[in-house]
Design an enzyme around this catalytic site. Structure first.
Site, PDB file in Angstrom:
ATOM      1  N   ASP A  38      17.125  39.339  14.515  1.00  9.70           N
ATOM      2  CA  ASP A  38      17.775  38.070  14.903  1.00  9.70           C
ATOM      3  C   ASP A  38      18.773  37.768  14.219  1.00  9.70           C
ATOM      4  OD1 ASP A  38      17.563  35.373  14.956  1.00  9.70           O
ATOM      5  OD2 ASP A  38      17.118  34.503  13.627  1.00  9.70           O
ATOM      6  N   ASN A  86      11.922  32.463  24.186  1.00  6.90           N
ATOM      7  CA  ASN A  86      13.361  32.350  25.114  1.00  6.90           C
ATOM      8  C   ASN A  86      13.824  31.806  26.309  1.00  6.90           C
ATOM      9  OD1 ASN A  86      13.248  35.808  23.351  1.00  6.90           O
ATOM     10  ND2 ASN A  86      13.676  33.679  22.295  1.00  6.90           N
TER      11      ASN A  86
HETATM   12  C1  FPP Z   1      17.932  37.354  18.871  1.00  7.92           C
HETATM   13  O1  FPP Z   1      19.206  36.710  18.560  1.00  7.92           O
HETATM   14  C2  FPP Z   1      17.832  38.624  19.470  1.00  7.92           C
HETATM   15  C3  FPP Z   1      17.131  38.931  20.703  1.00  7.92           C
HETATM   16  C4  FPP Z   1      17.158  37.419  21.787  1.00  7.92           C
HETATM   17  C5  FPP Z   1      16.460  40.086  20.936  1.00  7.92           C
HETATM   18  C6  FPP Z   1      17.347  40.907  22.512  1.00  7.92           C
HETATM   19  C7  FPP Z   1      16.758  41.794  22.334  1.00  7.92           C
HETATM   20  C8  FPP Z   1      17.500  42.882  22.018  1.00  7.92           C
HETATM   21  C9  FPP Z   1      18.653  43.282  21.086  1.00  7.92           C
HETATM   22  C10 FPP Z   1      16.605  44.612  22.647  1.00  7.92           C
HETATM   23  C11 FPP Z   1      15.805  44.874  23.882  1.00  7.92           C
HETATM   24  C12 FPP Z   1      14.940  46.365  23.839  1.00  7.92           C
HETATM   25  C13 FPP Z   1      15.172  46.813  24.636  1.00  7.92           C
HETATM   26  C14 FPP Z   1      14.411  47.798  24.974  1.00  7.92           C
HETATM   27  C15 FPP Z   1      14.733  46.407  26.517  1.00  7.92           C
HETATM   28  P1  FPP Z   1      19.660  35.368  18.691  1.00  7.92           P
HETATM   29  O2  FPP Z   1      20.748  35.345  20.304  1.00  7.92           O
HETATM   30  O3  FPP Z   1      18.216  34.523  18.514  1.00  7.92           O
HETATM   31  O4  FPP Z   1      21.340  35.016  17.271  1.00  7.92           O
HETATM   32  P2  FPP Z   1      21.409  34.085  17.216  1.00  7.92           P
HETATM   33  O5  FPP Z   1      20.191  33.258  15.942  1.00  7.92           O
HETATM   34  O6  FPP Z   1      22.249  34.598  15.804  1.00  7.92           O
HETATM   35  O7  FPP Z   1      21.408  33.286  18.027  1.00  7.92           O
END
Ligand code: FPP
Length: 262
Positions: A38, A86
Site C-alpha cells: 500500500d 480495485n
Molecule cells: C496500492 O497502492 C498498490 C497496488 C494497487 C499494487 C500495484 C501492483 C504492483 C506494484 C505490483 C505488480 C506486480 C506484478 C508482478 C505484476 P495505492 O494505489 O492504493 O496507494 P495509495 O493508498 O497511496 O493510494
C-alpha cells in the site's frame, strides 16, 4: 538473487542463508510472507508525480523484496497486486495497471525462470485482458517445476470471493455424489482455496500505516503475525524487510495455546 547463490539454490540452505543479515535467526524465519503493498499513490503524490508512477516504483520494490526473500531462504512470498475492489479505480489507472502487469511479466519471465522462482497468479483471472491471461498461463507453465521460492501474485483477488468459491466447489462435489458433507473439514476446505498446497503465511506485512486486512487471505491469515509499517510501498527496501523479520522473530507464537514459559 545474486548469481553466485542461484546455482546452489536448492541444494544447500547454508549457502542460501550465507547472506542473511546477522541479527536474523535462520532457524526462525517465516516460511511464507504475505504483503499488502500500500502507498503507491501517496508516494507519487508526495513527489507531484502521477499516481501510476507510484505503481511503477512499486514493481521495483516487489522485485527487491522477492530477491531478498529468496536469498534469505523464505519459502513463499504472496503479494496483493490487484483486488476485486480495485476495478472501481479510474479507468485510466486500471488500464495502466493491466499493461504494467503484462510488461513486467514479459520483461521478467526469463529471469524468474532462470532463478528457479515458481510464479502463480491467485484470483479470478477470467475478467483480465486476454493478453495478460495468456502471459499468466505461459509464466505459470514455464515456472511450474521450478524448485525455488513460491511467488504468488494475487490478481483480481478477494478473500470473501475466494471463500464463496470454495464453498460452491465443495457443494458441487456433494451434489455430484463425490463428497459426503460430513467429510468437509478444514483440510477439505483449504484444498479448494486458490492457495491450495501452500503453507499459510506466518507473517503479513502491510505498508503505509493502514491497519486493515482489506479482504486479503481471510482464511489463510488466521494465525499470521502482523507487521504494519509507515514506509510507503515504493520505498520498501532491504532495511524495511529486515525490520519486519526482526519484529516477527521477536513474537511469541501461541496459535491459541499458552506460552510454555509463562
Ligand atoms: C496500492 O497502492 C498498490 C497496488 C494497487 C499494487 C500495484 C501492483 C504492483 C506494484 C505490483 C505488480 C506486480 C506484478 C508482478 C505484476 P495505492 O494505489 O492504493 O496507494 P495509495 O493508498 O497511496 O493510494
Amino acid at each position: 538473487m545474486s548469481r553466485a547463490l542461484v546455482s546452489g539454490f536448492n541444494q544447500a540452505p547454508v549457502t542460501r542463508s550465507a547472506s542473511l543479515p546477522v541479527p536474523l535467526d535462520p532457524a526462525r524465519l517465516p516460511r511464507h510472507v504475505a504483503v499488502i503493498m500500500d502507498g503507491n499513490g501517496r508516494w507519487a503524490r508526495q513527489r507531484n508525480l502521477p499516481r501510476v508512477m507510484g505503481h511503477r516504483q512499486g514493481v521495483e520494490a516487489l522485485k527487491r523484496t522477492l530477491r531478498r526473500c529468496s536469498d534469505w531462504g523464505i519459502g513463499a512470498l504472496t503479494a496483493y497486486a490487484f483486488s476485486t475492489e480495485n476495478w472501481s479505480r479510474p479507468g485510466e489507472e486500471v488500464s495502466f495497471l493491466m499493461t504494467l502487469f503484462e510488461r513486467v511479466l514479459q520483461r521478467e519471465l526469463g529471469a524468474l525462470e532462470q532463478e528457479q522462482v515458481r510464479i502463480r497468479f491467485l484470483g479470478d483471472l477470467e475478467p483480465l485482458p486476454t493478453r495478460l491471461q495468456e502471459l499468466i498461463a505461459e509464466a505459470t507453465a514455464r515456472t511450474a517445476t521450478n524448485t525455488g521460492i513460491h511467488f504468488n501474485v494475487c490478481t483480481n483477488y478477494g478473500g470473501r470471493a475466494e471463500l464463496v468459491r470454495a464453498a460452491r466447489l465443495l457443494a458441487q462435489r456433494v451434489a455430484r455424489g463425490e463428497l459426503d458433507p460430513d467429510q468437509i473439514d478444514e483440510t477439505a476446505f483449504a484444498a479448494e482455496l486458490h492457495t491450495a498446497g501452500e503453507a499459510d503465511p506466518d507473517l503479513l506485512i502491510r505498508t503505509s500505516g493502514e491497519q486493515r486486512i482489506s479482504n486479503f487471505l481471510l482464511w489463510q491469515l488466521a494465525y499470521a503475525e502482523l507487521h504494519i509499517t509507515e514506509v510507503l510501498w515504493p520505498d520498501f527496501d532491504e532495511a524495511a524487510l529486515l525490520a519486519a523479520l526482526l519484529d516477527y522473530q521477536g513474537r511469541q507464537r501461541r496459535f491459541g495455546g499458552v506460552d510454555p514459559l509463562g
